[in-house]
Design a protein around this motif. Structure first.
Motif, PDB file in Angstrom:
ATOM      1  N   ILE A 193      12.841 -38.875  -6.798  1.00  0.00           N
ATOM      2  CA  ILE A 193      13.458 -37.597  -6.428  1.00  0.00           C
ATOM      3  C   ILE A 193      12.432 -36.701  -5.731  1.00  0.00           C
ATOM      4  O   ILE A 193      12.732 -36.065  -4.714  1.00  0.00           O
ATOM      5  N   GLU A 194      11.208 -36.650  -6.301  1.00  0.00           N
ATOM      6  CA  GLU A 194      10.143 -35.871  -5.655  1.00  0.00           C
ATOM      7  C   GLU A 194       9.905 -36.345  -4.230  1.00  0.00           C
ATOM      8  O   GLU A 194       9.768 -35.528  -3.303  1.00  0.00           O
ATOM      9  N   ALA A 195       9.825 -37.677  -4.078  1.00  0.00           N
ATOM     10  CA  ALA A 195       9.532 -38.228  -2.754  1.00  0.00           C
ATOM     11  C   ALA A 195      10.650 -37.937  -1.761  1.00  0.00           C
ATOM     12  O   ALA A 195      10.399 -37.591  -0.589  1.00  0.00           O
ATOM     13  N   LEU A 196      11.902 -38.064  -2.199  1.00  0.00           N
ATOM     14  CA  LEU A 196      13.030 -37.751  -1.321  1.00  0.00           C
ATOM     15  C   LEU A 196      13.035 -36.268  -0.953  1.00  0.00           C
ATOM     16  O   LEU A 196      13.301 -35.898   0.204  1.00  0.00           O
ATOM     17  N   GLU A 197      12.756 -35.427  -1.941  1.00  0.00           N
ATOM     18  CA  GLU A 197      12.695 -33.989  -1.680  1.00  0.00           C
ATOM     19  C   GLU A 197      11.631 -33.665  -0.632  1.00  0.00           C
ATOM     20  O   GLU A 197      11.890 -32.950   0.346  1.00  0.00           O
ATOM     21  N   ASP A 198      10.424 -34.199  -0.833  1.00  0.00           N
ATOM     22  CA  ASP A 198       9.332 -33.928   0.108  1.00  0.00           C
ATOM     23  C   ASP A 198       9.648 -34.468   1.498  1.00  0.00           C
ATOM     24  O   ASP A 198       9.344 -33.826   2.511  1.00  0.00           O
ATOM     25  N   ALA A 199      10.279 -35.660   1.541  1.00  0.00           N
ATOM     26  CA  ALA A 199      10.637 -36.237   2.842  1.00  0.00           C
ATOM     27  C   ALA A 199      11.670 -35.370   3.559  1.00  0.00           C
ATOM     28  O   ALA A 199      11.598 -35.173   4.776  1.00  0.00           O
ATOM     29  N   GLY A 200      12.638 -34.854   2.793  1.00  0.00           N
ATOM     30  CA  GLY A 200      13.637 -33.969   3.392  1.00  0.00           C
ATOM     31  C   GLY A 200      13.021 -32.706   3.940  1.00  0.00           C
ATOM     32  O   GLY A 200      13.384 -32.237   5.033  1.00  0.00           O
ATOM     33  N   VAL A 201      12.075 -32.133   3.195  1.00  0.00           N
ATOM     34  CA  VAL A 201      11.373 -30.928   3.660  1.00  0.00           C
ATOM     35  C   VAL A 201      10.578 -31.239   4.923  1.00  0.00           C
ATOM     36  O   VAL A 201      10.579 -30.459   5.894  1.00  0.00           O
TER      37      VAL A 201
END
Length: 282
Positions: free
Chosen positions: A194-202
């Protein structure tokens, strides 16, 4: 023995918890919601504030000393850190010697043989590995029992541990360390995803709040689909992967990065550490 319509345990069974931390609280709450009377649950918790909170939240009997909590109990659940298990078991052994109740341990890394030895020997013991989603009733727990645990005791253990989610029996104790890698430690893998997806989206321009909400809901939705659909996860993946489409491009990138190999390495590392802890604490 008879049971009340809602209770997962026979009406005559009493349960003692050694340790009143988060996992114990989740099990106590689930059992009471399932119909077990609070009067049948006793909890030993050394910290006064925590004891008072347990009594206020659940109406259970609380004790500062484990010896007082286990006296007369039919089932004793050891919800304490592995580092203090030996000392706690040794202190409880004289009180438990005659009755020899069913013992359930949620301590990581400690083998049944070790716990039985510290208790004095001859105890029916179930060792289990729950995970943190048990705190919200969505847990996954692996269980193994020694030969002293009969069918009735196995059913009791399954009722208790299954109160917070899925509970499955494992055939060999060494596989509990594998359970640690696959489910015990695995919530952290998904939090990292979830952290990685969040950072990638940002990184790709989304506001952080939006990226986080989308990532969390997507993980939740995918897990529900895998749980509720009769198809295996591989088939669900194939369904949403159009040839030369966006999902195919993303999966190709994951494959090129060694995604499966990284997951396998993570599970193996958690399993290995479980075995190391057993040797260190033995």
């Amino acid at each position: 023995m008879s049971s009340s319509p809602k209770s997962p345990l026979p009406d005559s069974v009493s349960l003692a918890f050694i340790g009143g931390g988060n996992m114990a609280r989740s099990l106590i709450g689930a059992l009471i919601r399932g119909g077990m009377a609070a009067s049948r649950i006793r909890v030993a918790e050394p910290f006064e504030v925590a004891r008072q909170q347990l009594a206020a939240d659940f109406g259970v009997s609380v004790f500062a000393d484990g010896v007082d909590a286990v006296d007369g109990a039919d089932i004793v659940l050891l919800a304490i850190k592995p580092q203090i298990m030996r000392a706690v078991c040794t202190s409880l052994a004289p009180t438990l010697a005659e009755r020899r109740p069913l013992m359930i341990s949620i301590a990581a890394g400690l083998r049944i043989e070790q716990i039985d030895q510290w208790l004095g020997g001859g105890f029916p013991i179930v060792r289990c590995m729950p995970n943190t989603p048990s705190l919200i009733g969505a847990g996954a727990t692996g269980m193994i029992a020694n030969p002293a645990v009969d069918a009735a005791a196995r059913a009791l253990a399954e009722s208790i541990l299954g109160a917070t989610g899925l509970a499955v029996w494992i055939d060999r104790e060494e596989l509990i360390d594998t359970v640690t890698g696959v489910s015990g430690s695995a919530p952290a893998y998904f939090f990292l995803m979830i952290e990685a997806l969040e950072d990638a989206g940002v990184d790709q321009g989304l506001p952080r709040e939006t990226a986080r909400a989308l990532a969390i809901q997507t993980c939740l939705g995918a897990a529900r689909m895998a749980s509720e659909d009769a198809e295996p996860p591989s088939r669900l993946r194939e369904r949403v992967t159009s040839p030369n489409g966006t999902t195919a491009a993303a999966l190709n990138a994951l494959a090129e990065g060694g995604f499966r190999e990284i997951v396998a390495k993570a599970v193996a590392a958690a399993k290995a550490r479980g075995g190391e802890m057993s040797r260190e604490l033995g």
